[in-house]
Design a protein around this motif. Structure first.
Motif, mmCIF file in Angstrom:
data_model
loop_
_atom_site.group_PDB
_atom_site.id
_atom_site.type_symbol
_atom_site.label_atom_id
_atom_site.label_comp_id
_atom_site.label_asym_id
_atom_site.label_seq_id
_atom_site.Cartn_x
_atom_site.Cartn_y
_atom_site.Cartn_z
ATOM 1 N N HIS A 162 -11.578 -52.952 3.083
ATOM 2 C CA HIS A 162 -10.258 -52.508 3.525
ATOM 3 C C HIS A 162 -10.284 -51.062 3.990
ATOM 4 N N TYR A 163 -9.429 -50.782 4.961
ATOM 5 C CA TYR A 163 -9.221 -49.422 5.435
ATOM 6 C C TYR A 163 -7.771 -49.050 5.165
ATOM 7 N N TYR A 164 -7.541 -47.810 4.792
ATOM 8 C CA TYR A 164 -6.202 -47.390 4.412
ATOM 9 C C TYR A 164 -5.279 -47.359 5.625
ATOM 10 N N SER A 165 -4.235 -48.185 5.558
ATOM 11 C CA SER A 165 -3.217 -48.214 6.597
ATOM 12 C C SER A 165 -2.004 -48.927 6.027
ATOM 13 N N LEU A 166 -0.874 -48.782 6.697
ATOM 14 C CA LEU A 166 0.329 -49.470 6.247
ATOM 15 C C LEU A 166 0.135 -50.980 6.312
ATOM 16 N N ARG A 167 -0.539 -51.454 7.363
ATOM 17 C CA ARG A 167 -0.770 -52.889 7.499
ATOM 18 C C ARG A 167 -1.624 -53.417 6.353
ATOM 19 N N ALA A 168 -2.705 -52.689 6.017
ATOM 20 C CA ALA A 168 -3.569 -53.122 4.920
ATOM 21 C C ALA A 168 -2.798 -53.155 3.599
ATOM 22 N N PHE A 169 -1.910 -52.175 3.411
ATOM 23 C CA PHE A 169 -1.097 -52.102 2.203
ATOM 24 C C PHE A 169 -0.177 -53.322 2.103
ATOM 25 N N LEU A 170 0.488 -53.659 3.211
ATOM 26 C CA LEU A 170 1.398 -54.797 3.225
ATOM 27 C C LEU A 170 0.639 -56.114 3.085
ATOM 28 N N GLU A 171 -0.523 -56.223 3.745
ATOM 29 C CA GLU A 171 -1.336 -57.430 3.640
ATOM 30 C C GLU A 171 -1.777 -57.679 2.204
ATOM 31 N N PHE A 172 -2.122 -56.605 1.512
ATOM 32 C CA PHE A 172 -2.575 -56.745 0.127
ATOM 33 C C PHE A 172 -1.497 -57.417 -0.723
ATOM 34 N N PHE A 173 -0.264 -56.963 -0.595
ATOM 35 C CA PHE A 173 0.805 -57.542 -1.402
ATOM 36 C C PHE A 173 1.149 -58.954 -0.947
ATOM 37 N N TYR A 174 1.136 -59.191 0.361
ATOM 38 C CA TYR A 174 1.471 -60.518 0.878
ATOM 39 C C TYR A 174 0.452 -61.553 0.420
ATOM 40 N N PHE A 175 -0.837 -61.247 0.617
ATOM 41 C CA PHE A 175 -1.855 -62.235 0.277
ATOM 42 C C PHE A 175 -2.081 -62.337 -1.226
ATOM 43 N N SER A 176 -1.808 -61.275 -1.971
ATOM 44 C CA SER A 176 -1.859 -61.371 -3.434
ATOM 45 C C SER A 176 -0.799 -62.338 -3.937
ATOM 46 N N ALA A 177 0.417 -62.215 -3.376
ATOM 47 C CA ALA A 177 1.504 -63.108 -3.768
ATOM 48 C C ALA A 177 1.208 -64.545 -3.358
ATOM 49 N N LYS A 178 0.688 -64.729 -2.146
ATOM 50 C CA LYS A 178 0.377 -66.074 -1.668
ATOM 51 C C LYS A 178 -0.720 -66.713 -2.505
ATOM 52 N N TYR A 179 -1.748 -65.939 -2.823
ATOM 53 C CA TYR A 179 -2.847 -66.451 -3.639
ATOM 54 C C TYR A 179 -2.330 -66.888 -5.008
ATOM 55 N N GLY A 180 -1.522 -66.043 -5.644
ATOM 56 C CA GLY A 180 -0.983 -66.367 -6.958
ATOM 57 C C GLY A 180 -0.074 -67.582 -6.931
ATOM 58 N N LEU A 181 0.778 -67.673 -5.892
ATOM 59 C CA LEU A 181 1.695 -68.800 -5.775
ATOM 60 C C LEU A 181 0.946 -70.105 -5.578
ATOM 61 N N PHE A 182 0.003 -70.122 -4.635
ATOM 62 C CA PHE A 182 -0.723 -71.359 -4.346
ATOM 63 C C PHE A 182 -1.600 -71.781 -5.522
ATOM 64 N N LYS A 183 -2.202 -70.819 -6.209
ATOM 65 C CA LYS A 183 -2.997 -71.152 -7.395
ATOM 66 C C LYS A 183 -2.109 -71.745 -8.485
ATOM 67 N N GLY A 184 -0.904 -71.197 -8.615
ATOM 68 C CA GLY A 184 0.028 -71.722 -9.601
ATOM 69 C C GLY A 184 0.441 -73.145 -9.285
ATOM 70 N N ILE A 185 0.728 -73.413 -8.005
ATOM 71 C CA ILE A 185 1.088 -74.775 -7.590
ATOM 72 C C ILE A 185 -0.060 -75.731 -7.875
ATOM 73 N N TRP A 186 -1.277 -75.298 -7.568
ATOM 74 C CA TRP A 186 -2.454 -76.143 -7.813
ATOM 75 C C TRP A 186 -2.593 -76.468 -9.297
ATOM 76 N N SER A 187 -2.392 -75.485 -10.133
ATOM 77 C CA SER A 187 -2.508 -75.698 -11.583
ATOM 78 C C SER A 187 -1.486 -76.722 -12.072
ATOM 79 N N VAL A 188 -0.273 -76.647 -11.550
ATOM 80 C CA VAL A 188 0.762 -77.617 -11.931
ATOM 81 C C VAL A 188 0.377 -79.021 -11.465
ATOM 82 N N LEU A 189 -0.120 -79.135 -10.231
ATOM 83 C CA LEU A 189 -0.522 -80.439 -9.705
ATOM 84 C C LEU A 189 -1.667 -81.037 -10.525
#
Length: 271
Positions: A162-189
């Motif tokens: 990663h390189y420091y930028s506003l986009r990288a900062f926003l991507e980190f939070f977006y994909f962290s949330a997506k990863y956690g959500l999808f992993k949670g759905i998988w665990s329930v399934l």
């Protein structure tokens, strides 16, 4: 601009690369048979065995599958069993490595892909990939594809340089949330649906949503590869159709690409 001299150098060294990888496979086979661990030829390696009787002519890697349980045992056993010059590369044994895939590397060689970072000190020798397989819930394939693609893509982005930028900062939070959500759905399934019919690669390595029926993998059979017998899925035809559909069709010339951008099969000549 493509360097034709470098491309020709890689092509000239391809067969030496394949033969060294074959020798690594032989060591893995020896260890697995000695300790009664299950593995099988996977991906392009199994395809090569079925369509060409060995390596796909332009292929420069070997893929194996193991159940997660047996791979964990292999990781414990292999360091003391591998001959000198072979290295079990994991995130623990080589922390600077950016890949989660388990590899057996040949230290007396160099293999560079376009994604490699030269200034990182991880081992870059010729290798064999070993993928861990887990049980999958009996859910529609469209669900599997959606979830595994989201999980694998998010994981790759979160673990990329990663390189420091506003986009990288926003991507980190977006994909962290997506990863956690999808992993949670998988665990329930996995809790709601039975896991007795399908298996496949762990989620972070399964961006295409591939699933195999367990009865196409077990009981393990054997197949000829480069004139020697190695372990294979019970039904290689069904297994390969899951991966490639019409796998016996030869791809057009422009798609017959070597992965490596540089191959040096032997760094030092043995006395």
């Amino acid at each position: 601009m493509k360097n034709q001299f470098l491309s020709q150098y890689v092509a000239d060294n391809l067969r030496a690369c394949q033969l060294k990888q074959l020798s690594i496979l032989e060591e893995i086979d020896r260890i697995c048979q000695k300790h009664r661990l299950t593995y099988w030829l996977d991906g392009g390696t199994l395809l090569g065995a079925m369509r060409h009787g060995g390596f796909i002519p332009w292929d420069d890697d070997i893929d194996l599958g193991m159940t997660l349980e047996d791979l964990q045992k292999f990781i414990e056993i292999a360091p003391s069993e591998l001959p000198e010059g072979l290295f079990l590369q994991t995130p623990q044994s080589d922390p600077s490595s950016k890949e989660p895939i388990i590899k057996i590397r040949d230290l007396n060689s160099m293999y560079i892909e376009s994604s490699d970072t030269f200034n990182a000190p991880y081992q870059k020798g010729l290798f064999v990939d070993i993928f861990p397989f887990i049980d999958y819930p009996s859910i529609p394939k469209s669900w599997v594809k959606k979830l595994t693609k989201g999980i694998s893509t998010s994981y790759s982005i979160l673990h990329a340089q990663h390189y420091y930028s506003l986009r990288a900062f926003l991507e980190f939070f977006y994909f962290s949330a997506k990863y956690g959500l999808f992993k949670g759905i998988w665990s329930v399934l996995c809790l709601l649906y039975k896991k007795d019919t399908y298996l496949s690669n762990v989620l972070i390595n399964n961006g295409y949503g591939i699933m195999h029926r367990k009865d196409s993998v077990f009981p393990i059979s054997e197949i000829a590869f480069e004139g020697k017998m190695f372990k294979a899925p019970a039904n290689p035809d069904a297994y390969l159709k899951d991966l490639y559909k019409n796998y016996m069709d030869i791809p057009p010339k422009e798609k017959q690409k070597i992965h490596a951008i540089y191959i040096h099969p032997e760094l030092m000549k043995k006395p």
